[in-house]
Design a protein around this motif. Sequence first.
Motif, PDB file in Angstrom:
ATOM      1  N   HIS A   1      56.118  36.325  75.519  1.00  0.00           N
ATOM      2  CA  HIS A   1      54.721  36.715  75.750  1.00  0.00           C
ATOM      3  C   HIS A   1      54.079  37.324  74.514  1.00  0.00           C
ATOM      4  CE1 HIS A   1      55.432  41.056  76.014  1.00  0.00           C
ATOM      5  NE2 HIS A   1      56.625  40.668  76.423  1.00  0.00           N
TER       6      HIS A   1
ATOM      7  N   ARG B   1      59.274  33.483  68.790  1.00  0.00           N
ATOM      8  CA  ARG B   1      59.846  32.192  69.151  1.00  0.00           C
ATOM      9  C   ARG B   1      61.344  32.164  68.888  1.00  0.00           C
ATOM     10  NH1 ARG B   1      56.366  27.387  68.343  1.00  0.00           N
ATOM     11  NH2 ARG B   1      54.239  28.091  68.599  1.00  0.00           N
TER      12      ARG B   1
ATOM     13  N   SER C   1      54.759  23.985  78.420  1.00  0.00           N
ATOM     14  CA  SER C   1      53.514  23.678  77.707  1.00  0.00           C
ATOM     15  C   SER C   1      52.854  22.461  78.312  1.00  0.00           C
ATOM     16  CB  SER C   1      53.799  23.403  76.234  1.00  0.00           C
ATOM     17  OG  SER C   1      54.065  24.587  75.565  1.00  0.00           O
TER      18      SER C   1
ATOM     19  N   HIS D   1      57.151  28.624  77.586  1.00  0.00           N
ATOM     20  CA  HIS D   1      56.567  29.957  77.434  1.00  0.00           C
ATOM     21  C   HIS D   1      57.150  30.861  78.520  1.00  0.00           C
ATOM     22  CE1 HIS D   1      53.388  28.718  74.585  1.00  0.00           C
ATOM     23  NE2 HIS D   1      53.558  27.558  75.194  1.00  0.00           N
TER      24      HIS D   1
END
Length: 106
Positions: free
Chosen positions: A9, A13, A54, A100
């Motif tokens: 969040h 990465r 995504s 994510h």
Amino acid sequence: MPDITFIQHDGSRQTVFAKAGVTIMQAAMENMVEGLEAECGGSGSCATCHCYLSLGWHQKVQAPDSNEEQMLEMVIEPKEGSRLSCQVKVTDAHDGLIVHLPECQY
């Protein structure tokens, strides 16, 4: 061996390599990716491995079954691309998958 990039969040990465046939949750756990609790161990009964695929990717994996759809109704901040990472199996076609992670699972 497909690679999966997990985005926290806060924008950090982590890219990991996953064996075809494992779930996104298993790939995360095996590579110590933070942000997935996975309390039920992958049986799809707790929704603490919620993630967002995504856009563009959520249509390239198998669709959620009715049990997963019911569990997704209980997650915090569901949105398009929401999935339980324990229910999505990785294939070689998923190389480059971007996942994510929500700020919290509870």
